[in-house]
Design a protein around this motif. Structure first.
Motif, short mmCIF file in Angstrom:
data_model
loop_
_atom_site.label_atom_id
_atom_site.label_comp_id
_atom_site.label_asym_id
_atom_site.label_seq_id
_atom_site.Cartn_x
_atom_site.Cartn_y
_atom_site.Cartn_z
N ARG A 36 65.38 -26.40 -3.23
CA ARG A 36 66.26 -25.61 -4.11
C ARG A 36 66.45 -26.27 -5.46
N THR A 37 66.36 -27.61 -5.48
CA THR A 37 66.53 -28.32 -6.74
C THR A 37 65.44 -27.94 -7.73
N ALA A 38 64.26 -27.65 -7.25
CA ALA A 38 63.15 -27.29 -8.14
C ALA A 38 63.45 -26.00 -8.89
N LEU A 39 64.28 -25.13 -8.31
CA LEU A 39 64.62 -23.89 -8.99
C LEU A 39 65.54 -24.11 -10.17
N ALA A 40 66.07 -25.34 -10.30
CA ALA A 40 66.91 -25.64 -11.46
C ALA A 40 66.08 -25.80 -12.73
N LEU A 44 54.24 -30.03 -10.21
CA LEU A 44 53.73 -28.78 -10.76
C LEU A 44 53.31 -27.82 -9.65
N ALA A 45 52.59 -28.33 -8.67
CA ALA A 45 52.17 -27.48 -7.56
C ALA A 45 53.38 -26.99 -6.77
N GLY A 46 54.36 -27.87 -6.56
CA GLY A 46 55.55 -27.48 -5.80
C GLY A 46 56.38 -26.45 -6.52
N VAL A 47 56.65 -26.67 -7.81
CA VAL A 47 57.47 -25.72 -8.57
C VAL A 47 56.77 -24.37 -8.66
N GLU A 48 55.48 -24.38 -8.95
CA GLU A 48 54.74 -23.11 -9.04
C GLU A 48 54.78 -22.37 -7.71
N SER A 49 54.64 -23.09 -6.61
CA SER A 49 54.68 -22.45 -5.29
C SER A 49 56.06 -21.87 -4.99
N LEU A 50 57.11 -22.62 -5.31
CA LEU A 50 58.45 -22.15 -5.01
C LEU A 50 58.83 -20.95 -5.87
N LEU A 51 58.46 -20.96 -7.15
CA LEU A 51 58.74 -19.79 -7.99
C LEU A 51 57.95 -18.58 -7.53
N CYS A 52 56.71 -18.81 -7.10
CA CYS A 52 55.92 -17.71 -6.55
C CYS A 52 56.56 -17.19 -5.27
N CYS A 53 57.14 -18.10 -4.48
CA CYS A 53 57.81 -17.73 -3.24
C CYS A 53 59.01 -16.82 -3.53
N VAL A 54 59.79 -17.20 -4.53
CA VAL A 54 60.94 -16.39 -4.91
C VAL A 54 60.49 -15.02 -5.41
N ALA A 55 59.44 -14.99 -6.21
CA ALA A 55 58.91 -13.72 -6.69
C ALA A 55 58.41 -12.86 -5.55
N ALA A 56 57.80 -13.49 -4.53
CA ALA A 56 57.30 -12.74 -3.38
C ALA A 56 58.43 -12.05 -2.63
N ASP A 57 59.60 -12.71 -2.55
CA ASP A 57 60.75 -12.10 -1.89
C ASP A 57 61.18 -10.81 -2.58
N ARG A 58 61.00 -10.75 -3.89
CA ARG A 58 61.39 -9.55 -4.63
C ARG A 58 60.40 -8.41 -4.41
N LEU A 59 59.20 -8.75 -3.96
CA LEU A 59 58.16 -7.74 -3.79
C LEU A 59 58.18 -7.09 -2.43
N GLN A 60 58.87 -7.69 -1.44
CA GLN A 60 58.82 -7.17 -0.08
C GLN A 60 60.20 -7.22 0.56
N ASP A 61 60.36 -6.38 1.60
CA ASP A 61 61.66 -6.23 2.26
C ASP A 61 61.72 -6.99 3.59
N GLY A 62 60.73 -7.81 3.88
CA GLY A 62 60.70 -8.53 5.14
C GLY A 62 61.58 -9.76 5.13
N PRO A 63 61.32 -10.70 6.05
CA PRO A 63 62.14 -11.92 6.12
C PRO A 63 62.09 -12.70 4.81
N LEU A 96 61.51 -29.04 -21.27
CA LEU A 96 62.69 -29.40 -20.50
C LEU A 96 63.79 -29.95 -21.40
N GLY A 97 63.41 -30.75 -22.41
CA GLY A 97 64.40 -31.28 -23.34
C GLY A 97 65.10 -30.18 -24.12
N LEU A 98 64.33 -29.23 -24.62
CA LEU A 98 64.94 -28.12 -25.37
C LEU A 98 65.80 -27.25 -24.45
N ALA A 99 65.34 -27.02 -23.20
CA ALA A 99 66.15 -26.25 -22.25
C ALA A 99 67.47 -26.95 -21.97
#
Length: 742
Positions: free
Chosen positions: A99-103, A234-253, A375-378
């Motif tokens: 969850r920290t990666a989503l920050a 980079l691989a972890g953050v990209e995977s987790l953001l893709c995971c969150v996006a996938a949840d928005r695309l489907q109504d399953g678990p 990240l610094g500007l954010a």
């Protein structure tokens, strides 16, 4: 499940093959490494990951990192770095930090991916034009004019044909069921073969003999550790953001992010050990998977099986694909990574500068540097928002200055605060509203110092802290010239009677009576027959104007031209019954009728009463309300008068005439059976009255038609004042309204 997942897995497989080969090309890795990563992404990340529909494999967003690692350490050492990055992801997943990666600001992630896309497109465009990519994006830009002018070979024709097919294929009916990348590469290969074009070919002739076992990298261990961390994050953050996006695309678990990070780590362990590219969740394949109808993990897993069978049995087909066609595919993918929809969303949230800076820095400086700058500007943007303060100063028509401070009052806002306050002339009367969620010591010192100086100059300041008592708490520990607002004994809320708000802000608001200003006094010591009633009422309106009106003005402005209430609410005129309070409703919700005893005269009753009937007609015919509610209450004075036969209302002839509409209620009460009820006679009559008024409503033909057709529902409520409890009428009688669990 398989009847949905099997065809979906085939669609994803057809998309994965060309993308995996193209990413391997731009990464500078053996072609087989892309297929290995695709197989591992399906067979390991598919069943072990946290999302049921996400598809993993080699990701274009990691291509620049891998390319630099291959140049610096060699391919076998890059495999070991991938393996170690996978181990780090497993550890992070075990500690449940996903969850920290989503920050991480999405603007940074999207900017990074857009920058990577630009770099890939620029480098592979040179291949499409028949040349060779340069070492940096800047060099690729500088060399591009000469490349366009000098190269017009068969390679250009293959590249243009591939890009044209990628753009046009999804728009062609019927045939677009075949994925565009597969169709583009197949047609480009067939065309180049039939016409005998001189193009470079993909080399997979040695098949799995290109496998390379990982070897320890040599060099500065700081750089190696940084590379491992970069690939893992980079691989972890990209995977987790893709995971969150996938949840928005489907109504399953919903996805389990910690499990997803662990699954990706295990996949990278295996991929690195087998000589494959780093693995991550890929949004293109995941979106394709969902749109193809995937329901479970079987789709992602089976797609890995099909890739493995292709590599073993049909690997020779890859040698027919022109490298310029793969480069054109990568140019198309790179351009698509600059997502205009994302740009519009970030612009709406004020984060477009973060996106642009990250993308530009990735293109010009480098991936790691670009991400750090983003990240610094954010962080600066977040700090600016957290410390943002709004200061409004205006002169009211009553010659009082009104200052509203909203936000977080910190040292950052002190210059703006002091500048605004010094614009107020000496000796002026000031109403200061502090609607702040935090006040640090620097802000308090500046505000308190100005207050002392202003009061020494003859001015007056009324400080009202709308939320937390930041100023009052700080001032209580020091010296105060005059009292700021102190926390009241009872909560200072609009719904409390004034007797419970003595000493609160209403008692200090001066109000104009005629041409004279006078203080509000809630103790009733004003001269005249009404004591402080008029000043109290005007003080309440002044408080509304200062504190509530700015909050409700936006939506009241939208509904100023028309009203659309959903309920006609008929209740007693008793001052203790507040319809909006007991129904938690706001402006525009209730069309309210109040009278003595919440009575509804029957159709054709004498004496006639057009007031209630007019309200019913207007609510049902013009406003199209969906419910009509009659709400009685305990201890109703009108019902008490009915019980005593009207003996105590002899001097009120109008009231006596009105209460004749309650005769049917009294008759119903006499005929009712009180057995099993523990209410006293008066409260039982109050409840009977609600049921009777609902029957009276049905005597009106227009109401009866609406009720019979189901367009209007009749509801009976009873408010127990002493218990502050609302009861609803059903077939069994009145029962308390239950509290819904939150």
């Amino acid at each position: 499940m398989l009847r949905h997942d099997l065809p979906a897995s085939l669609v994803v497989f057809l998309v994965a093959i060309p993308l995996s080969l193209g990413i391997a090309v731009t990464s500078g890795a053996p072609l087989i490494a892309g297929l290995v990563a695709a197989v591992v992404g399906g067979l390991v990340a598919g069943p072990l990951g946290g999302s049921v529909v996400q598809v993993s494999g080699p990701a274009a967003g990691l291509a620049l990192v891998v390319s630099e690692l291959v140049r610096t350490y060699g391919w076998r050492a890059t495999c070991m770095i991938t393996l170690m990055a996978g181990a780090l992801q497993v550890v992070l997943g075990a500690f449940k930090v996903a969850r920290t990666a989503l920050a991480v600001s999405p603007a940074v992630v999207h900017g990074m991916l857009a920058g990577v896309g630009v770099v890939i497109a620029l480098s592979q465009l040179h291949v499409v034009l028949g040349g060779q990519p340069q070492r940096s994006a800047v060099e690729n830009i500088l060399e591009l004019p000469a490349q366009i002018a000098d190269n017009h070979s068969h390679a250009v024709a293959v590249g243009v044909l591939t890009i044209a097919l990628l753009v046009l294929w999804p728009r062609l009916p019927r045939v677009n069921v075949v994925p565009a990348p597969l169709a583009a590469l197949s047609i480009a290969a067939l065309t180049a073969g039939l016409l005998g074009w001189d193009v470079a070919r993909a080399d997979l002739s040695r098949g799995f003999t290109d496998w390379a076992t990982p070897a320890p990298p040599t060099g500065d261990w700081h750089g190696i550790a940084g590379a491992v961390l970069l690939v893992a994050l980079l691989a972890g953050v990209e995977s987790l953001l893709c995971c969150v996006a996938a949840d928005r695309l489907q109504d399953g678990p919903r996805a389990n992010l910690d499990r997803e990070l662990t699954g990706q780590g295990l996949a990278n362990l295996v991929s690195g050990a087998l000589g494959g590219l780093p693995v991550a969740g890929v949004i293109v394949r995941t979106t394709t998977n969902v749109r193809a109808g995937a329901r479970s993990r079987w789709s992602a897993t089976l797609h890995g099986v099909w890739v493995l069978l292709f590599a073993v049995c049909l690997g020779w087909c890859v040698t027919l694909i022109p490298l310029e066609a793969l480069a054109a595919l990568l140019v198309f993918i790179g351009v698509r990574m600059v997502n205009l929809g994302t740009v519009r969303g970030l612009h709406g949230h004020g984060e477009l500068p973060i996106y642009v800076l990250t993308m530009g820095a990735v293109v010009v400086v480098g991936l790691a540097e670009g991400v750090l700058l983003g990240l610094g500007l954010a962080a600066l943007f977040a700090l600016r928002r957290l410390t943002r303060v709004s200061i409004q100063v205006r002169l009211e028509p009553d010659d009082r200055w009104h200052v509203v401070v909203t936000g977080s009052l910190t040292f950052v806002g002190v210059p703006s605060l002091t500048s605004s306050l010094r614009a107020i002339p000496a000796g002026a009367a000031v109403d200061l509203d502090l609607n702040v969620d935090f006040m640090d010591n620097a802000a308090f010192e500046a505000l308190h110092g100005w207050r002392l100086e202003h009061e020494r100059g003859g001015g007056t300041i009324a400080i009202d802290e709308i939320h937390d008592q930041w100023y009052t708490t700080a001032a209580a520990s020091g010296t105060r010239v005059s009292a700021a607002k102190t926390p009241p004994r009872a909560p200072d809320r609009w719904w409390l009677p004034r007797a419970y708000r003595r000493g609160g802000p209403l008692s200090r608001i001066p109000v104009r009576h005629g041409q004279t200003w006078m203080p509000s006094r809630e103790g009733g010591d004003e001269t005249g027959p009404h004591g402080g009633a008029v000043p109290d009422l005007l003080a309440g309106t002044a408080d509304f104007q200062r504190r509530t009106a700015p909050l409700v003005r936006p939506f009241l402005n939208r509904m100023a031209r028309t009203q659309e209430p959903s309920h006609l609410f008929i209740t007693c005129a008793d001052s203790r019954v507040v319809p909006n309070l007991i129904t938690a409703s706001g402006p525009g919700d209730l069309f309210t009728v109040r009278n003595i005893g919440n009575l509804v005269p029957r159709h054709g009753a004498a004496p006639p009463d057009d007031s209630v009937v007019a309200a019913i007609e207007y609510a049902t015919a013009a406003l199209n309300v969906s419910t009509i509610t009659v709400c009685g209450h305990s201890g109703c004075g009108a019902m008490a008068a009915l019980l005593c036969g009207g003996e105590n209302i002899g001097a009120l002839p109008g009231l006596g005439n009105w209460l004749r509409h309650g005769d049917h209620t009294l008759a119903r009460y006499i005929l009712s059976d009180p057995a099993g009820e523990d209410h006293g006679p008066l409260d039982r009559l109050c409840r009977v009255n609600v049921a009777q008024q609902l029957d009276n409503l049905r005597t009106h033909p227009s109401v009866a038609r609406l009720v019979d057709s189901g367009r209007v529902q009749l509801v009976g409520l009873y408010f127990d004042i002493g218990a502050a409890r609302v009861h609803v009428l059903d077939r069994e009688g009145f029962s308390p309204v239950t509290t819904c669990p939150r």
